[in-house]
Design a protein around this motif. Structure first.
Motif, PDB file in Angstrom:
ATOM      1  N   THR A  70      37.101  -0.934  20.935  1.00  0.00           N
ATOM      2  CA  THR A  70      35.799  -0.731  21.558  1.00  0.00           C
ATOM      3  C   THR A  70      35.548   0.772  21.562  1.00  0.00           C
ATOM      4  O   THR A  70      35.949   1.446  20.632  1.00  0.00           O
ATOM      5  N   MET A  71      34.969   1.300  22.592  1.00  0.00           N
ATOM      6  CA  MET A  71      34.630   2.723  22.623  1.00  0.00           C
ATOM      7  C   MET A  71      35.825   3.576  23.038  1.00  0.00           C
ATOM      8  O   MET A  71      36.484   3.293  24.026  1.00  0.00           O
ATOM      9  N   ILE A  72      36.079   4.604  22.255  1.00  0.00           N
ATOM     10  CA  ILE A  72      37.045   5.635  22.627  1.00  0.00           C
ATOM     11  C   ILE A  72      36.229   6.918  22.796  1.00  0.00           C
ATOM     12  O   ILE A  72      35.681   7.447  21.828  1.00  0.00           O
ATOM     13  N   PHE A  73      36.106   7.348  24.044  1.00  0.00           N
ATOM     14  CA  PHE A  73      35.327   8.536  24.360  1.00  0.00           C
ATOM     15  C   PHE A  73      36.128   9.779  24.013  1.00  0.00           C
ATOM     16  O   PHE A  73      37.324   9.855  24.279  1.00  0.00           O
ATOM     17  N   THR A  74      35.465  10.762  23.421  1.00  0.00           N
ATOM     18  CA  THR A  74      36.109  12.003  23.026  1.00  0.00           C
ATOM     19  C   THR A  74      35.636  13.111  23.956  1.00  0.00           C
ATOM     20  O   THR A  74      34.463  13.456  23.981  1.00  0.00           O
ATOM     21  N   LEU A  75      36.576  13.658  24.723  1.00  0.00           N
ATOM     22  CA  LEU A  75      36.253  14.655  25.740  1.00  0.00           C
ATOM     23  C   LEU A  75      37.143  15.882  25.613  1.00  0.00           C
ATOM     24  O   LEU A  75      38.287  15.777  25.178  1.00  0.00           O
ATOM     25  N   THR A  76      36.607  17.016  26.043  1.00  0.00           N
ATOM     26  CA  THR A  76      37.443  18.190  26.237  1.00  0.00           C
ATOM     27  C   THR A  76      38.090  18.063  27.620  1.00  0.00           C
ATOM     28  O   THR A  76      37.605  17.296  28.461  1.00  0.00           O
ATOM     29  N   PRO A  77      39.151  18.814  27.894  1.00  0.00           N
ATOM     30  CA  PRO A  77      39.734  18.771  29.238  1.00  0.00           C
ATOM     31  C   PRO A  77      38.717  19.118  30.337  1.00  0.00           C
ATOM     32  O   PRO A  77      38.702  18.483  31.391  1.00  0.00           O
ATOM     33  N   ALA A  78      37.853  20.093  30.089  1.00  0.00           N
ATOM     34  CA  ALA A  78      36.848  20.479  31.087  1.00  0.00           C
ATOM     35  C   ALA A  78      35.852  19.342  31.334  1.00  0.00           C
ATOM     36  O   ALA A  78      35.468  19.081  32.475  1.00  0.00           O
ATOM     37  N   GLU A  79      35.420  18.678  30.279  1.00  0.00           N
ATOM     38  CA  GLU A  79      34.501  17.547  30.432  1.00  0.00           C
ATOM     39  C   GLU A  79      35.152  16.418  31.222  1.00  0.00           C
ATOM     40  O   GLU A  79      34.508  15.777  32.055  1.00  0.00           O
ATOM     41  N   CYS A  80      36.428  16.197  30.971  1.00  0.00           N
ATOM     42  CA  CYS A  80      37.156  15.160  31.686  1.00  0.00           C
ATOM     43  C   CYS A  80      37.240  15.492  33.179  1.00  0.00           C
ATOM     44  O   CYS A  80      36.998  14.629  34.033  1.00  0.00           O
ATOM     45  N   ARG A  81      37.550  16.743  33.498  1.00  0.00           N
ATOM     46  CA  ARG A  81      37.608  17.157  34.905  1.00  0.00           C
ATOM     47  C   ARG A  81      36.254  16.987  35.588  1.00  0.00           C
ATOM     48  O   ARG A  81      36.164  16.499  36.712  1.00  0.00           O
ATOM     49  N   MET A  82      35.187  17.373  34.893  1.00  0.00           N
ATOM     50  CA  MET A  82      33.840  17.255  35.446  1.00  0.00           C
ATOM     51  C   MET A  82      33.482  15.785  35.680  1.00  0.00           C
ATOM     52  O   MET A  82      32.942  15.421  36.723  1.00  0.00           O
ATOM     53  N   MET A  83      33.791  14.943  34.722  1.00  0.00           N
ATOM     54  CA  MET A  83      33.496  13.517  34.835  1.00  0.00           C
ATOM     55  C   MET A  83      34.225  12.920  36.044  1.00  0.00           C
ATOM     56  O   MET A  83      33.656  12.170  36.818  1.00  0.00           O
ATOM     57  N   ARG A  84      35.475  13.287  36.217  1.00  0.00           N
ATOM     58  CA  ARG A  84      36.260  12.754  37.334  1.00  0.00           C
ATOM     59  C   ARG A  84      35.764  13.301  38.674  1.00  0.00           C
ATOM     60  O   ARG A  84      35.744  12.577  39.663  1.00  0.00           O
ATOM     61  N   ALA A  85      35.351  14.550  38.696  1.00  0.00           N
ATOM     62  CA  ALA A  85      34.826  15.131  39.933  1.00  0.00           C
ATOM     63  C   ALA A  85      33.526  14.431  40.328  1.00  0.00           C
ATOM     64  O   ALA A  85      33.311  14.124  41.502  1.00  0.00           O
ATOM     65  N   GLU A  86      32.675  14.161  39.353  1.00  0.00           N
ATOM     66  CA  GLU A  86      31.420  13.470  39.637  1.00  0.00           C
ATOM     67  C   GLU A  86      31.675  12.044  40.100  1.00  0.00           C
ATOM     68  O   GLU A  86      30.997  11.547  40.994  1.00  0.00           O
ATOM     69  N   ALA A  87      32.664  11.382  39.500  1.00  0.00           N
ATOM     70  CA  ALA A  87      33.001  10.016  39.904  1.00  0.00           C
ATOM     71  C   ALA A  87      33.537  10.003  41.330  1.00  0.00           C
ATOM     72  O   ALA A  87      33.216   9.110  42.118  1.00  0.00           O
ATOM     73  N   SER A  88      34.346  11.005  41.687  1.00  0.00           N
ATOM     74  CA  SER A  88      34.897  11.095  43.042  1.00  0.00           C
ATOM     75  C   SER A  88      33.788  11.359  44.070  1.00  0.00           C
ATOM     76  O   SER A  88      33.808  10.816  45.166  1.00  0.00           O
ATOM     77  N   ALA A  89      32.839  12.202  43.696  1.00  0.00           N
ATOM     78  CA  ALA A  89      31.743  12.526  44.608  1.00  0.00           C
ATOM     79  C   ALA A  89      30.843  11.321  44.841  1.00  0.00           C
ATOM     80  O   ALA A  89      30.259  11.171  45.910  1.00  0.00           O
ATOM     81  N   ALA A  90      30.745  10.444  43.855  1.00  0.00           N
ATOM     82  CA  ALA A  90      29.904   9.260  43.976  1.00  0.00           C
ATOM     83  C   ALA A  90      30.527   8.192  44.876  1.00  0.00           C
ATOM     84  O   ALA A  90      29.839   7.336  45.395  1.00  0.00           O
ATOM     85  N   ASP A  91      31.841   8.256  45.065  1.00  0.00           N
ATOM     86  CA  ASP A  91      32.527   7.256  45.903  1.00  0.00           C
ATOM     87  C   ASP A  91      32.297   7.451  47.363  1.00  0.00           C
ATOM     88  O   ASP A  91      31.933   8.163  48.030  1.00  0.00           O
TER      89      ASP A  91
END
Length: 91
Positions: A70-91
């Motif tokens: 299926t989908m394999i997302f390609t991220l830089t380490p910084a993008e990954c950190r940002m994505m996780r921070a946004e996901a945490s803030a949404a919780d």
């Protein structure tokens, strides 16, 4: 027989040295997807990242194996950190 997730991981580790892989195999259909986090993606547009990923897998997997991806997302380490921070803030 080698499991597909192990085969995909091996290919990606060889093609993208020092990458962090977060792959999952979904039950019951066995589809594989996830994240490929790699410093080498800095400065590359998403389409170029996906093309590089596709080239890495295309010739090394059978048609039936490719159908199980299926989908394999390609991220830089910084993008990954940002994505996780946004996901945490949404919780």
């Amino acid at each position: 027989m080698e499991k597909l997730i192990d085969k995909v991981s091996g290919i990606l580790k060889a093609e993208f040295p020092s990458a962090v892989l977060e792959l999952e195999q979904d039950a019951p259909d066995g589809k594989i997807g996830g994240f490929l986090i790699w410093r080498g993606f800095y400065g590359l547009e998403q389409i170029k990242r996906q093309r590089r990923l596709t080239r890495a897998l295309r010739d090394r997997l059978s048609t039936s194996d490719k159908a199980r991806l299926t989908m394999i997302f390609t991220l830089t380490p910084a993008e990954c950190r940002m994505m996780r921070a946004e996901a945490s803030a949404a919780d």
